[in-house]
Design a protein around this motif. Structure first.
Motif, short mmCIF file in Angstrom:
data_model
loop_
_atom_site.label_atom_id
_atom_site.label_comp_id
_atom_site.label_asym_id
_atom_site.label_seq_id
_atom_site.Cartn_x
_atom_site.Cartn_y
_atom_site.Cartn_z
N PRO A 227 0.74 -1.35 -0.23
CA PRO A 227 0.08 -0.04 -0.14
C PRO A 227 1.00 1.34 -0.04
CG PRO A 227 -0.10 -1.05 2.11
CD PRO A 227 0.58 -2.13 1.32
N VAL A 228 2.16 1.20 0.55
CA VAL A 228 2.64 2.49 0.52
C VAL A 228 3.41 2.83 -1.00
CG1 VAL A 228 5.11 3.46 1.33
CG2 VAL A 228 3.63 2.11 2.74
N PHE A 249 3.14 15.38 -1.75
CA PHE A 249 2.57 14.42 -0.96
C PHE A 249 2.57 14.32 0.34
CE2 PHE A 249 3.12 10.05 0.84
CZ PHE A 249 2.36 9.29 -0.15
N GLN A 250 3.52 15.10 1.14
CA GLN A 250 3.49 15.23 2.53
C GLN A 250 2.27 16.15 2.99
OE1 GLN A 250 5.98 15.43 0.68
NE2 GLN A 250 7.95 15.11 1.53
N SER A 251 2.08 17.19 2.29
CA SER A 251 0.98 17.95 2.59
C SER A 251 -0.55 17.23 2.36
CB SER A 251 1.14 19.42 1.93
OG SER A 251 0.75 19.04 0.54
N SER A 252 -0.52 16.53 1.57
CA SER A 252 -1.73 15.79 1.31
C SER A 252 -1.71 14.58 2.30
CB SER A 252 -1.86 15.37 -0.08
OG SER A 252 -1.85 16.38 -1.13
N ALA A 253 -0.96 13.86 2.43
CA ALA A 253 -0.73 12.61 3.21
C ALA A 253 -1.14 12.65 4.81
CB ALA A 253 0.34 11.77 2.83
N ASN A 263 -3.71 11.37 6.87
CA ASN A 263 -5.14 12.01 6.46
C ASN A 263 -5.85 10.87 5.79
OD1 ASN A 263 -7.18 13.44 5.45
ND2 ASN A 263 -5.68 14.61 3.71
N THR A 264 -6.67 10.21 6.37
CA THR A 264 -7.32 9.08 5.65
C THR A 264 -8.38 9.35 4.83
OG1 THR A 264 -8.87 8.76 7.72
CG2 THR A 264 -6.90 7.68 7.72
N ILE A 269 -4.66 7.56 0.01
CA ILE A 269 -4.25 6.79 1.48
C ILE A 269 -5.36 5.69 1.64
CG2 ILE A 269 -3.95 7.01 3.71
CD1 ILE A 269 -1.55 8.06 2.35
N ARG A 270 -6.47 6.16 1.44
CA ARG A 270 -7.63 5.32 1.92
C ARG A 270 -7.85 4.05 1.00
NH1 ARG A 270 -11.42 8.99 1.20
NH2 ARG A 270 -12.52 8.01 -0.54
#
Length: 388
Positions: A227-228, A249-253, A263-264, A269-270
């Motif tokens: 998943p990663v 990516f960091q600001s969204s995850a 951030n699910t 990520i979901r």
């Protein structure tokens, strides 16, 4: 005494001479008769008025029983060429046969009609059997897991027919009805399997019950990968579509850029919460109707994964490791339609894109987050995918 012996000898010689003379005369008479008949036959055979060359060459052989088997190869009508040169248009076989033997001609004509009708009916039956059918198998996900590769590999199988674009029927176009959906499917024969793929099905709650309503025997294929890695690949695709003009990516995850708070709600990520989505499917379908394809193994050992897929779908083992070769520049497998081919069909350049390099703490945080979900997924599927 000598006179008597001489007289006997002379009589014997005379007898032998008369026998020789009579034998020679008979042989001469027979030779003359044979010569006369041979010349007569020669004139009858090659008389240009009675037997033109076209008629001679167009006479059929005594094919007997095998005639029916050859009628699809030798057509009534013209004889085009025979080795030495072009031969004029021949007469019809059946007309020639009428001249030779009317009863034989009638028999062969009836056989031709029967065979012709049989061929025509067979072709008509084949056309009737070829139709658009609802899919018996669906690749339901996951996005960026290897669904396109799996579909392209399956296309090589002679007993599989697949759609082109993703239909998105059960998640976006369900209101259009099954007939609309069926018309998107390729034409297939009864012995062929129809398959489609739409990766977004896996994460859409309404889809399992909708597919079950269409057919409770539908076979489902789910391609999963770490998943990663899947999340990074998904982000890479989004980045390429928007020309790099999106958030990092960091600001969204992560919430507030805090790597401890995932951030699910972000779909990237979901999707990786495989066990959560799988529970929705298992509430409708039995586990025996869902096959899990190891995404990483599909790249490194495609022959092994395709063997499992073919078994699950009830297909003969046609696709083997010999059908694959590796694209060295991207490290991705290409598939050959025939084992003897030197080149294979490779996926387009959008597959195997180079991922952006993320900080080590971001990767570690994501692995910690997914670990408990992965372990539960292993338990439910009874498969250890070894995602670290």
């Amino acid at each position: 005494m000598l006179g008597v012996m001489a007289s006997k000898t002379i009589r014997k010689i005379r007898r032998k001479s008369w026998c020789t003379f009579i034998s020679g005369l008979c042989s001469l008479v027979l030779l003359c008769l044979f010569s006369f008949n041979n010349q007569h036959l020669f004139r009858e055979t090659w008389d240009s008025k009675k037997n033109p060359s076209s008629k001679f060459y167009s006479r059929p052989l005594e094919m007997g029983y095998h005639y029916r088997n050859l009628q699809n190869v030798i057509h009534y009508g013209n004889v085009s060429q025979i080795q030495s040169g072009v031969i004029s248009e021949g007469t019809l076989f059946k007309e020639q046969l009428k001249h030779d033997d009317p009863r034989r001609s009638k028999t062969l004509t009836e056989e031709a009609k029967v065979s012709g009708k049989t061929d025509k009916l067979y072709s008509m039956d084949m056309e009737k059997e070829r139709k658009r059918r609802l899919p018996q198998a669906i690749i339901i996900g996951v996005k960026k897991g290897g669904t396109r590769a799996l579909l392209e590999f399956l296309r090589v199988h002679p007993d599989v027919q697949a759609t082109g674009p993703e239909p998105h029927f059960f998640d976006k176009h369900y209101h259009k009805g099954l007939e609309w959906y069926r018309m998107l499917m390729p034409e297939t024969m009864p012995n062929q399997l129809t398959i489609e793929k739409t990766p977004s099905y896996f994460v859409t709650k309404e889809v399992p019950s909708r597919i079950f309503k269409m057919s409770n025997s539908t076979k489902l294929l789910l391609v999963v990968r770490d998943p990663v890695t899947r999340a990074i690949s998904d982000y890479t695709q989004i980045l390429s579509k928007h020309g790099g003009k999106i958030k990092s990516f960091q600001s969204s995850a992560f919430l507030n850029n805090d790597t401890t708070k995932i951030n699910t709600s972000w779909i990237v990520i979901r999707i990786g919460l495989y066990v959560k989505h799988l529970e929705n499917w298992l509430s409708v379908f039995p586990s025996e109707q869902i096959h899990f394809v190891h995404g990483e193994n599909l790249v490194t050992n495609p022959g092994e994964e395709m063997k499992k897929v073919q078994n699950f779908l009830g297909l003969k083992q046609f696709i083997t490791e010999q059908h694959f070769l590796i694209n060295k520049s991207r490290g991705f497998p290409c598939i050959k339609k025939k084992i003897t081919n030197k080149r294979g069909h490779c996926l387009d350049e959008t597959k195997g894109r180079k991922h952006p390099k993320l900080p080590a703490d971001v990767i570690s945080s994501l692995k910690r987050f997914y670990r408990p979900y992965n372990e539960k997924f292993y338990q439910v599927t009874n498969i250890n995918f070894n995602w670290i």
